[in-house]
Scaffold this active site. Structure first.
Site, PDB file in Angstrom:
ATOM      1  CD1 TRP A 114      12.229  55.912 -17.993  1.00 13.76           C
ATOM      2  CD2 TRP A 114      10.835  55.042 -19.509  1.00 13.76           C
ATOM      3  NE1 TRP A 114      12.983  55.373 -18.982  1.00 13.76           N
ATOM      4  CE2 TRP A 114      12.157  54.833 -19.938  1.00 13.76           C
ATOM      5  CE3 TRP A 114       9.779  54.596 -20.300  1.00 13.76           C
ATOM      6  CZ2 TRP A 114      12.449  54.178 -21.121  1.00 13.76           C
ATOM      7  CZ3 TRP A 114      10.083  53.944 -21.478  1.00 13.76           C
ATOM      8  CH2 TRP A 114      11.395  53.739 -21.882  1.00 13.76           C
ATOM      9  CB  ALA A 168      12.863  54.370 -11.228  1.00 13.69           C
ATOM     10  CD  GLU A 193      18.658  56.550 -14.988  1.00 15.51           C
ATOM     11  OE1 GLU A 193      19.151  55.763 -15.807  1.00 15.51           O
ATOM     12  OE2 GLU A 193      17.420  56.608 -14.758  1.00 15.51           O
ATOM     13  CB  VAL A 227       9.195  50.811 -11.727  1.00 12.82           C
ATOM     14  CG1 VAL A 227       9.991  49.681 -12.365  1.00 12.82           C
ATOM     15  CG2 VAL A 227      10.126  51.924 -11.258  1.00 12.82           C
ATOM     16  CB  VAL A 228       4.892  49.868 -15.861  1.00 15.60           C
ATOM     17  CG1 VAL A 228       4.288  51.178 -15.376  1.00 15.60           C
ATOM     18  CG2 VAL A 228       5.668  50.074 -17.128  1.00 15.60           C
ATOM     19  NE  ARG A 238      15.647  46.806 -17.541  1.00 13.81           N
ATOM     20  CZ  ARG A 238      15.189  48.038 -17.538  1.00 13.81           C
ATOM     21  NH1 ARG A 238      13.908  48.283 -17.677  1.00 13.81           N
ATOM     22  NH2 ARG A 238      16.008  49.055 -17.419  1.00 13.81           N
ATOM     23  CB  SER A 259      10.520  55.811  -2.309  1.00 13.38           C
ATOM     24  OG  SER A 259      10.113  55.198  -3.506  1.00 13.38           O
TER      25      SER A 259
END
Length: 151
Positions: A14, A47, A49, A72-73, A79, A104
């Site tokens: 993503w 993310a 996974e 991660v937006v 969510r 990370s």
């Protein structure tokens, strides 16, 4: 410099145009350090996974470090907060269970928009975060060597 470090780099697809910059920054910093290393890159859908793959890679014992990168937006729902928390917790659990340092390079901006100024900013930021991850890998490798000398 010591032996060559074997590094797994997991990156979420993503926003790959942004996330891929973390690998670039990581690789550049590792090369500049003079530390011998190999890097295996693993692309995952998102993310969420990353922790499972990190755990599986750690269990092999074939890697010295695992670096995970994702964006991660906030898509207008909450969510992303749950995903981000699950990912960070999962990565921590993976490293504690496998004894392989796991890093990370995952960002969770609340104001991301697919506009040029946001993309440019986050691409540059991911390059910096990738370099920071490389420095963390190098620091921990030195500490691991010290611990090995104590045994």
């Amino acid at each position: 410099m010591g032996r060559s470090l074997n590094i797994a780099f997991i990156k979420a697809n993503w926003h790959a145009d942004i996330v891929n910059q973390a690998l670039m920054g990581f690789r550049e910093a590792m090369e500049a350090s003079g530390q011998p290393f190999t890097i295996d890159v693993f692309d995952v859908p998102g993310a969420y996974e990353m922790p499972l793959l990190a755990k599986r890679l750690g269990k092999t014992g074939a890697v010295d470090a695992i670096v995970c990168a994702a964006l991660v937006v906030d898509g207008g729902i909450y969510r992303h907060d749950f995903v981000a928390q699950a990912v960070v917790s999962g990565l921590m659990q993976a490293q504690l269970e496998t004894d392989i340092p796991t890093y990370s390079v995952s960002l969770t901006p609340h104001n991301f928009q697919p506009a040029e100024e946001f993309i440019d900013f986050y691409q540059g930021h991911f390059v910096k975060k990738g370099a920071e991850a490389a420095n963390a890998v190098l620091t921990m490798a030195k500490l691991e060597a010290r611990i090995d000398d104590l045994q």
